[in-house]
Enzyme design. Sequence first.
Site, PDB file in Angstrom:
ATOM      1  N   LYS A  78     -47.558  27.476  22.182  1.00 18.76           N
ATOM      2  CA  LYS A  78     -47.354  28.988  21.969  1.00 18.76           C
ATOM      3  C   LYS A  78     -46.087  29.413  22.616  1.00 18.76           C
ATOM      4  O   LYS A  78     -45.469  28.980  23.343  1.00 18.76           O
ATOM      5  CB  LYS A  78     -48.724  29.386  22.662  1.00 18.76           C
ATOM      6  CG  LYS A  78     -48.961  30.763  22.302  1.00 18.76           C
ATOM      7  CD  LYS A  78     -50.128  30.699  21.174  1.00 18.76           C
ATOM      8  CE  LYS A  78     -50.576  32.018  20.756  1.00 18.76           C
ATOM      9  NZ  LYS A  78     -51.558  32.126  19.688  1.00 18.76           N
TER      10      LYS A  78
ATOM     11  N   GLY B 252     -63.263  45.815  17.522  1.00 19.26           N
ATOM     12  CA  GLY B 252     -61.827  45.804  16.854  1.00 19.26           C
ATOM     13  C   GLY B 252     -61.805  45.550  15.431  1.00 19.26           C
ATOM     14  O   GLY B 252     -62.148  44.329  15.167  1.00 19.26           O
ATOM     15  N   VAL B 253     -61.379  46.341  14.755  1.00 21.77           N
ATOM     16  CA  VAL B 253     -61.170  46.178  13.331  1.00 21.77           C
ATOM     17  C   VAL B 253     -59.645  46.480  12.841  1.00 21.77           C
ATOM     18  O   VAL B 253     -59.368  47.062  12.419  1.00 21.77           O
ATOM     19  CB  VAL B 253     -62.251  47.311  12.414  1.00 21.77           C
ATOM     20  CG1 VAL B 253     -63.559  46.686  12.396  1.00 21.77           C
ATOM     21  CG2 VAL B 253     -62.165  48.610  13.243  1.00 21.77           C
ATOM     22  N   GLY B 254     -59.111  45.604  13.521  1.00 18.23           N
ATOM     23  CA  GLY B 254     -57.711  45.070  13.145  1.00 18.23           C
ATOM     24  C   GLY B 254     -57.520  44.118  12.006  1.00 18.23           C
ATOM     25  O   GLY B 254     -58.274  44.254  11.170  1.00 18.23           O
ATOM     26  N   ASN B 255     -56.495  43.532  12.037  1.00 17.24           N
ATOM     27  CA  ASN B 255     -56.195  42.779  10.778  1.00 17.24           C
ATOM     28  C   ASN B 255     -57.519  41.785  10.405  1.00 17.24           C
ATOM     29  O   ASN B 255     -58.176  41.738   9.238  1.00 17.24           O
ATOM     30  CB  ASN B 255     -55.180  41.760  10.939  1.00 17.24           C
ATOM     31  CG  ASN B 255     -53.882  42.575  11.391  1.00 17.24           C
ATOM     32  OD1 ASN B 255     -53.387  43.416  10.333  1.00 17.24           O
ATOM     33  ND2 ASN B 255     -52.773  41.938  11.739  1.00 17.24           N
ATOM     34  N   VAL B 256     -57.992  41.018  11.537  1.00 16.85           N
ATOM     35  CA  VAL B 256     -59.051  40.131  11.434  1.00 16.85           C
ATOM     36  C   VAL B 256     -60.300  41.114  11.158  1.00 16.85           C
ATOM     37  O   VAL B 256     -61.275  40.806  10.180  1.00 16.85           O
ATOM     38  CB  VAL B 256     -59.319  38.909  12.441  1.00 16.85           C
ATOM     39  CG1 VAL B 256     -60.313  37.891  12.261  1.00 16.85           C
ATOM     40  CG2 VAL B 256     -58.180  38.158  12.417  1.00 16.85           C
TER      41      VAL B 256
HETATM   42  P1  NAD Z   1     -55.033  43.207  15.452  1.00 17.05           P
HETATM   43  O1  NAD Z   1     -54.183  43.640  16.748  1.00 17.05           O
HETATM   44  O2  NAD Z   1     -54.616  43.424  14.145  1.00 17.05           O
HETATM   45  O3  NAD Z   1     -56.650  43.650  15.732  1.00 17.05           O
HETATM   46  C1  NAD Z   1     -57.175  44.075  17.168  1.00 17.05           C
HETATM   47  C2  NAD Z   1     -57.809  45.329  17.007  1.00 17.05           C
HETATM   48  O4  NAD Z   1     -58.633  45.288  18.301  1.00 17.05           O
HETATM   49  C3  NAD Z   1     -56.893  46.580  16.814  1.00 17.05           C
HETATM   50  O5  NAD Z   1     -57.210  47.378  16.109  1.00 17.05           O
HETATM   51  C4  NAD Z   1     -57.006  47.400  18.204  1.00 17.05           C
HETATM   52  O6  NAD Z   1     -56.801  48.714  18.075  1.00 17.05           O
HETATM   53  C5  NAD Z   1     -58.380  46.988  18.683  1.00 17.05           C
HETATM   54  N1  NAD Z   1     -58.864  47.221  19.906  1.00 17.05           N
HETATM   55  C6  NAD Z   1     -57.911  47.030  20.991  1.00 17.05           C
HETATM   56  N2  NAD Z   1     -58.468  47.042  22.335  1.00 17.05           N
HETATM   57  C7  NAD Z   1     -59.810  47.515  21.944  1.00 17.05           C
HETATM   58  C8  NAD Z   1     -60.934  47.788  22.574  1.00 17.05           C
HETATM   59  N3  NAD Z   1     -60.821  47.945  23.592  1.00 17.05           N
HETATM   60  N4  NAD Z   1     -62.140  48.012  21.828  1.00 17.05           N
HETATM   61  C9  NAD Z   1     -62.037  48.146  20.582  1.00 17.05           C
HETATM   62  N5  NAD Z   1     -61.161  47.827  19.706  1.00 17.05           N
HETATM   63  C10 NAD Z   1     -59.994  47.427  20.586  1.00 17.05           C
HETATM   64  O7  NAD Z   1     -55.312  41.617  15.949  1.00 17.05           O
HETATM   65  P2  NAD Z   1     -56.061  40.372  14.783  1.00 17.05           P
HETATM   66  O8  NAD Z   1     -55.012  39.980  14.232  1.00 17.05           O
HETATM   67  O9  NAD Z   1     -56.875  41.310  14.152  1.00 17.05           O
HETATM   68  O10 NAD Z   1     -56.817  39.617  15.930  1.00 17.05           O
HETATM   69  C11 NAD Z   1     -58.145  39.931  16.437  1.00 17.05           C
HETATM   70  C12 NAD Z   1     -58.049  38.884  17.633  1.00 17.05           C
HETATM   71  O11 NAD Z   1     -58.305  37.751  16.869  1.00 17.05           O
HETATM   72  C13 NAD Z   1     -57.185  38.639  18.607  1.00 17.05           C
HETATM   73  O12 NAD Z   1     -57.793  38.122  19.799  1.00 17.05           O
HETATM   74  C14 NAD Z   1     -56.411  37.532  18.239  1.00 17.05           C
HETATM   75  O13 NAD Z   1     -55.726  36.735  19.117  1.00 17.05           O
HETATM   76  C15 NAD Z   1     -57.524  36.747  17.332  1.00 17.05           C
HETATM   77  N6  NAD Z   1     -57.017  36.098  16.347  1.00 17.05           N
HETATM   78  C16 NAD Z   1     -56.378  36.150  15.384  1.00 17.05           C
HETATM   79  C17 NAD Z   1     -56.011  35.529  14.182  1.00 17.05           C
HETATM   80  C18 NAD Z   1     -55.151  36.101  13.044  1.00 17.05           C
HETATM   81  O14 NAD Z   1     -55.058  35.072  12.175  1.00 17.05           O
HETATM   82  N7  NAD Z   1     -54.801  37.234  13.081  1.00 17.05           N
HETATM   83  C19 NAD Z   1     -56.297  33.999  14.453  1.00 17.05           C
HETATM   84  C20 NAD Z   1     -57.088  33.515  15.507  1.00 17.05           C
HETATM   85  C21 NAD Z   1     -57.328  34.376  16.546  1.00 17.05           C
END
Ligand code: NAD
Length: 352
Positions: free
Chosen positions: A81, A180-184
């Site tokens: 990482k 958390g409704v970001g990317n994933v």
């Molecule tokens: P992202 O940053 O796109 O989404 C995270 C979301 O969580 C954001 O919308 C943010 O506003 C929200 N958030 C932050 N604090 C919060 C809280 N206290 N309460 C509610 N929502 C909150 O990230 P992502 O790419 O969607 O990844 C999400 C998680 O999955 C992370 O922990 C990441 O490490 C893990 N992950 C992601 C991937 C990937 O392919 N993107 C792969 C493995 C693991």
Amino acid sequence: MNHLEIQNHPDFDQHEMVEVIQDENLTALIAVHNSNLGPAVGGCRMYPYAELGDALTDVLRLSRGMTYKSALAGLPLGGGKSVIIGNPKTEKTTELLHAMGDFVDSFDGRYITAEDSGTSVSDIATMGERTTFVSGVMKNDQFGGDPSPLTAYGVFVGIREAVSYRLNGALEGTRIAVQGVGNVGLYLTKMLLKSGATVVVADVNTENVARAKECGASVMSPADIHKADVDVFAPCALGGAINESTIDEIRASIIAGAANNQLASPEIGQSVFDKGILYAPDYVINAGGIIDVFYQQCGDRDHDKISDHIDRIGTTLSRIFDESAQSSLPTNRVADQYAASVFLGQPRRAVA
Ligand code: NAD
């Protein structure tokens, strides 16, 4: 920070390589935990860490997690990482990304980087102008270079498995809270809704909440989402969602989500187990992205093959659930034991 300080860090755990760079363009760390199974692959996180020590703690934990994740995903990859210290919104420049590309290149292929929180596919492509050791930057492809859709698919498969295992049912009618409704989280919410589940979401970002609402999810406050009266709690935001203060407030009988490091400590896994909650270990259920990155790295875009590989996350989880029930060990401990047996070269019991 010298090598002795790094080696004495409580999270060092026999890392093979940890390097720090601090110059006018870049402050960053790269960690390679274990490369027994192959080159170390793991994302590059950018975050405004208050101290170098905080960044070191994060990179060591995340890098170790990647070794375990790839091992249980059945991939010929090791764990690594990197972290860049800085605010991704205000401090990201082409010079910084090029300097990071040079830093990655100095590892001569022992570390391959990819996007992570605070970095995008295009940032990794910019690093890729200085090194070939980048992943997840394919364009014009059905799945794109962004691993999030396939991470979400893997989490979907894992939730379906956990619901079948614990509730003897299908997803239709299952109540799920997505934190958390970001990317994933957003992709996951769409898949869950499509399969007939009822989904409630929370996010601190109001635009993301609005997008989930448009898809048919209902909304709760971020402070309360873990207390939702649901069957499944899916942490998809930051690490540490399951901690001493939230554990007694969780009403779901299943915890299964995308976030890395969901348990504030390994010990909290015991409390989860004692409360009768079925926990899908984070690095097992969220491996869809690294599986995708692996196939991208190989130049193989056979989508059926990739989906089949991700579907095996369900089988691996089912074996972990069975072993946990038989041994009375929390699922996170069982997963750790299985993963260690794979990357330390002992019989592969849990990998489907
Ligand atoms: P992202 O940053 O796109 O989404 C995270 C979301 O969580 C954001 O919308 C943010 O506003 C929200 N958030 C932050 N604090 C919060 C809280 N206290 N309460 C509610 N929502 C909150 O990230 P992502 O790419 O969607 O990844 C999400 C998680 O999955 C992370 O922990 C990441 O490490 C893990 N992950 C992601 C991937 C990937 O392919 N993107 C792969 C493995 C693991």
